[in-house]
Design a protein around this motif. Structure first.
Motif, mmCIF file in Angstrom:
data_model
loop_
_atom_site.group_PDB
_atom_site.id
_atom_site.type_symbol
_atom_site.label_atom_id
_atom_site.label_comp_id
_atom_site.label_asym_id
_atom_site.label_seq_id
_atom_site.Cartn_x
_atom_site.Cartn_y
_atom_site.Cartn_z
ATOM 1 N N LEU A 166 -9.079 -1.624 9.534
ATOM 2 C CA LEU A 166 -9.348 -2.445 8.522
ATOM 3 C C LEU A 166 -8.542 -1.930 7.264
ATOM 4 O O LEU A 166 -7.959 -2.624 6.505
ATOM 5 C CB LEU A 166 -10.875 -2.497 7.939
ATOM 6 N N ASN A 167 -8.476 -0.742 6.838
ATOM 7 C CA ASN A 167 -7.849 -0.323 5.485
ATOM 8 C C ASN A 167 -6.274 -0.480 5.771
ATOM 9 O O ASN A 167 -5.380 -0.864 5.190
ATOM 10 C CB ASN A 167 -7.915 1.418 5.430
ATOM 11 N N THR A 168 -5.814 -0.378 7.122
ATOM 12 C CA THR A 168 -4.228 -0.494 7.506
ATOM 13 C C THR A 168 -4.082 -2.150 7.126
ATOM 14 O O THR A 168 -3.211 -2.686 6.793
ATOM 15 C CB THR A 168 -4.169 -0.074 8.912
ATOM 16 N N GLY A 169 -4.939 -2.879 7.744
ATOM 17 C CA GLY A 169 -4.759 -4.300 7.468
ATOM 18 C C GLY A 169 -4.755 -4.966 6.224
ATOM 19 O O GLY A 169 -3.919 -5.667 5.717
ATOM 20 N N LYS A 170 -5.427 -4.131 5.236
ATOM 21 C CA LYS A 170 -5.191 -4.468 3.626
ATOM 22 C C LYS A 170 -3.577 -4.297 3.097
ATOM 23 O O LYS A 170 -3.352 -5.038 2.351
ATOM 24 C CB LYS A 170 -6.187 -3.707 3.118
ATOM 25 N N ILE A 171 -3.132 -3.364 3.837
ATOM 26 C CA ILE A 171 -1.598 -3.023 3.461
ATOM 27 C C ILE A 171 -0.867 -4.272 3.530
ATOM 28 O O ILE A 171 0.099 -4.590 2.716
ATOM 29 C CB ILE A 171 -1.271 -1.848 3.991
ATOM 30 N N PHE A 172 -1.058 -4.880 4.889
ATOM 31 C CA PHE A 172 0.058 -5.668 5.313
ATOM 32 C C PHE A 172 -0.471 -7.338 5.038
ATOM 33 O O PHE A 172 0.383 -8.056 4.890
ATOM 34 C CB PHE A 172 0.192 -5.629 6.767
ATOM 35 N N PHE A 173 -1.807 -7.491 4.729
ATOM 36 C CA PHE A 173 -2.230 -8.822 4.538
ATOM 37 C C PHE A 173 -3.033 -9.168 3.410
ATOM 38 O O PHE A 173 -3.439 -10.408 2.968
ATOM 39 C CB PHE A 173 -3.304 -9.416 5.791
ATOM 40 N N GLY A 174 -3.322 -8.029 2.585
ATOM 41 C CA GLY A 174 -4.189 -8.238 1.329
ATOM 42 C C GLY A 174 -3.785 -9.057 0.185
ATOM 43 O O GLY A 174 -4.242 -9.639 -0.577
ATOM 44 N N ARG A 175 -2.331 -9.081 0.206
ATOM 45 C CA ARG A 175 -1.654 -9.873 -0.795
ATOM 46 C C ARG A 175 -1.390 -11.223 -0.536
ATOM 47 O O ARG A 175 -1.200 -12.243 -1.428
ATOM 48 C CB ARG A 175 -0.322 -9.234 -0.987
ATOM 49 N N TYR A 176 -2.114 -11.675 0.604
ATOM 50 C CA TYR A 176 -1.959 -13.272 0.920
ATOM 51 C C TYR A 176 -3.241 -13.907 0.503
ATOM 52 O O TYR A 176 -4.428 -13.170 0.529
ATOM 53 C CB TYR A 176 -1.554 -13.607 2.518
ATOM 54 N N SER A 177 -3.198 -15.221 0.301
ATOM 55 C CA SER A 177 -4.781 -15.940 0.157
ATOM 56 C C SER A 177 -5.334 -15.916 1.556
ATOM 57 O O SER A 177 -4.783 -15.786 2.478
ATOM 58 C CB SER A 177 -4.023 -17.340 -0.062
ATOM 59 N N GLY A 178 -6.744 -15.479 1.395
ATOM 60 C CA GLY A 178 -7.401 -15.278 2.326
ATOM 61 C C GLY A 178 -7.043 -14.108 3.242
ATOM 62 O O GLY A 178 -7.339 -13.895 4.440
ATOM 63 N N GLY A 179 -6.663 -13.096 2.382
ATOM 64 C CA GLY A 179 -6.301 -11.803 3.089
ATOM 65 C C GLY A 179 -7.513 -10.981 3.874
ATOM 66 O O GLY A 179 -7.153 -10.662 5.165
ATOM 67 N N LEU A 180 -8.665 -11.274 3.503
ATOM 68 C CA LEU A 180 -9.790 -10.555 4.141
ATOM 69 C C LEU A 180 -9.989 -11.133 5.392
ATOM 70 O O LEU A 180 -10.243 -10.887 6.660
ATOM 71 C CB LEU A 180 -10.948 -10.466 3.058
ATOM 72 N N ALA A 181 -9.903 -12.637 5.567
ATOM 73 C CA ALA A 181 -9.760 -13.247 6.712
ATOM 74 C C ALA A 181 -9.072 -13.046 7.721
ATOM 75 O O ALA A 181 -9.202 -12.987 8.684
ATOM 76 C CB ALA A 181 -9.850 -14.928 6.408
ATOM 77 N N ILE A 182 -7.803 -12.843 6.958
ATOM 78 C CA ILE A 182 -6.559 -12.511 8.094
ATOM 79 C C ILE A 182 -6.847 -11.089 8.512
ATOM 80 O O ILE A 182 -6.541 -10.924 9.865
ATOM 81 C CB ILE A 182 -5.320 -12.366 7.259
ATOM 82 N N ILE A 183 -6.958 -9.997 7.714
ATOM 83 C CA ILE A 183 -7.489 -8.853 8.084
ATOM 84 C C ILE A 183 -8.499 -8.684 9.304
ATOM 85 O O ILE A 183 -8.526 -8.131 10.223
ATOM 86 C CB ILE A 183 -7.840 -7.885 6.858
ATOM 87 N N ALA A 184 -9.574 -9.778 9.212
ATOM 88 C CA ALA A 184 -10.731 -9.687 10.110
ATOM 89 C C ALA A 184 -9.976 -10.076 11.394
ATOM 90 O O ALA A 184 -10.369 -9.336 12.352
ATOM 91 C CB ALA A 184 -11.620 -10.757 9.533
ATOM 92 N N VAL A 185 -9.054 -11.150 11.648
ATOM 93 C CA VAL A 185 -8.573 -11.610 12.778
ATOM 94 C C VAL A 185 -7.346 -10.410 13.428
ATOM 95 O O VAL A 185 -7.692 -9.982 14.509
ATOM 96 C CB VAL A 185 -7.861 -12.688 12.801
ATOM 97 N N ALA A 186 -6.701 -10.013 12.430
ATOM 98 C CA ALA A 186 -6.051 -8.815 12.858
ATOM 99 C C ALA A 186 -6.657 -7.546 13.403
ATOM 100 O O ALA A 186 -5.872 -6.989 14.372
ATOM 101 C CB ALA A 186 -4.761 -8.673 11.655
ATOM 102 N N THR A 187 -7.824 -7.241 12.547
ATOM 103 C CA THR A 187 -8.284 -6.013 13.259
ATOM 104 C C THR A 187 -9.231 -6.281 14.571
ATOM 105 O O THR A 187 -9.273 -5.367 15.477
ATOM 106 C CB THR A 187 -9.513 -5.724 12.201
ATOM 107 N N CYS A 188 -9.533 -7.628 14.691
ATOM 108 C CA CYS A 188 -10.260 -7.942 15.913
ATOM 109 C C CYS A 188 -9.113 -7.760 17.153
ATOM 110 O O CYS A 188 -9.405 -7.562 18.200
ATOM 111 C CB CYS A 188 -10.844 -9.336 16.010
#
Length: 427
Positions: free
Chosen positions: A79-101
């Protein structure tokens, strides 16, 4: 009469709430007694011989490795890694949720395990950022279905054993369909979050912080490389890879991240043992159920009937998709695979459809069943972890479910998505 007894009693037992493994066993026993073709000692013999399989040894190891990695700190670092790549986008946490899955699916091999591991960490964070709980739970429940589509996958091992095809080839066939579904769900998460007015996460990660996070997460990021790379590189079999995953999870969790404690290992091993026992009991009784079908020649008669009436593979696939979607709505995934594979596989192979392609179609159908009531196990897990009602989870899963159905049609009618990678490597 035998068919009526077999299916009638099975459905009746399910309707009154009998566990699926017991329902399968009782229905099979009743059918054998009425038939009289073989003795009832066929049941215990079938229970033993059905799980006496080297590929099936991968199942308990994948279950245990998923438990160890989920509680050993690997999911948090993903999840922490996902924040690096997707946190700057709208809905970053939602994107991180799918990417981490997507990433965790390449570790656990289980849909419910993916939902539980990712949801437990992300649901509170998404609530703090203002995401609707129903959207968060529905999205993670839908993305959790990738746990059985992206290899290593427990249902793929079961299908390969039932269909007598290569586990490695099934794993290869699932990579592109799984990534297609994952990318599509990421785009959906971004689109829906923008519609809901969700802003990018407030915290900014500097370049130095990003390097620290990536370095800390390197052991988690290496898991799919080691497991899948070892399988496809011919270093070890899928069963051996599952055992390697257990050893890796123990070493990383105990000695590197140090989030696994000796006092918690008992609970982890006990939970994995309980899950394994449940799975193996379903595998055993479902195999017996399938063998009773074979004794009564039900699959052969059905194959003859369908091939006489349906000669177009495209029409047959459409019919089978509808059938499997209905079955996935009411039946547990592993039982459905073991029961339906000997019935349906002769139909599709008779019309020239690859067993591996059909296996991916079946698994995607049944993965969708994990997010459809009444037996949508991912929905129940998401409801429990997010602490919201099942109705709210179902409401949040409706739009991702429509997307999954569209992707199912693409995977069904574009066989190259499943077969290109295995053929590229000469399998």
């Amino acid at each position: 009469m035998i068919s009526l007894t077999l299916f009638g009693l099975f459905i009746l037992f399910l309707l009154v709430g009998t566990p699926i493994a017991i329902s399968l066993g009782l229905a099979s026993t009743a059918a054998l007694i009425i038939s009289g073709k073989v003795g009832t000692n066929f049941i215990p013999q079938g229970l033993v011989t059905s799980i006496d399989s080297f590929p099936l040894m991968a199942v308990p190891f994948f279950i245990l490795s998923g438990e160890l990695m989920g509680q050993g700190g690997l999911s948090q670092r993903l999840l922490n890694t996902g924040k690096i790549f997707f946190g700057r986008y709208s809905g970053g946490l939602a994107i991180i949720a799918v990417a981490t899955c997507v990433f965790f699916a390449a570790i656990s091999g289980s849909g419910p395990a993916t939902v539980a591991a990712i949801g437990a960490i992300l649901f509170p964070a998404m609530a703090r950022e203002g995401y609707r709980p129903s959207f968060s739970a529905g999205l993670v429940a839908s993305a959790g279905s990738l746990g059985v589509i992206i290899p290593p996958s427990i249902p793929m091992v079961i299908y390969a054993t039932s269909a007598n095809v290569s586990v490695t080839k099934m794993f290869m066939a699932g990579i592109i369909p799984g990534l297609l579904i994952g990318v599509s769900l990421i785009l959906f998460a971004w689109w829906q979050s923008r519609r809901d007015g969700q802003k990018p996460q407030s915290e900014r990660i500097s370049g130095r912080e990003a390097l620290v996070i990536l370095w800390d997460a390197k052991w988690a990021l290496l898991v799919p490389v080691i497991i899948l790379g070892g399988i496809y590189g011919g270093i070890f079999t899928p069963t051996e890879a599952a055992a390697v995953g257990v050893a890796y999870g123990l070493i990383v969790g105990l000695f590197i991240y140090r989030e696994l404690k000796l006092r918690t290992l008992y609970k982890i091993f006990a939970s994995a043992a309980l899950t394994t026992a449940t799975v193996m009991l379903i595998v055993g009784t479902a195999t017996v159920f399938g063998r009773v079908l074979a004794i009564e020649r039900i699959p052969a008669m059905l194959a003859e009937l369908v091939t006489e009436t349906v000669s177009n593979p495209l029409v047959l696939l459409a019919i089978l998709n509808v059938l499997l979607l209905i079955i996935g709505t009411f039946m547990e995934t592993l039982a459905a695979i073991i029961i339906m594979t000997p019935i349906l596989l002769p139909l599709v192979t008779a019309l020239g459809i690859s067993p591996e392609h059909f296996g991916i179609i079946m698994i995607v159908n049944l993965a969708i069943g994990m997010v459809t009531p009444p037996v949508g196990v991912n929905l129940f897990v998401a409801s429990r972890v997010a602490q919201i009602s099942l109705t709210d989870v179902i409401r949040g899963a409706m739009r991702p479910l429509v997307l999954l159905l569209i992707l199912l049609l693409i995977i069904t009618y574009v066989p190259g998505l499943s077969l290109w990678l295995p053929s590229l490597l000469g399998m």
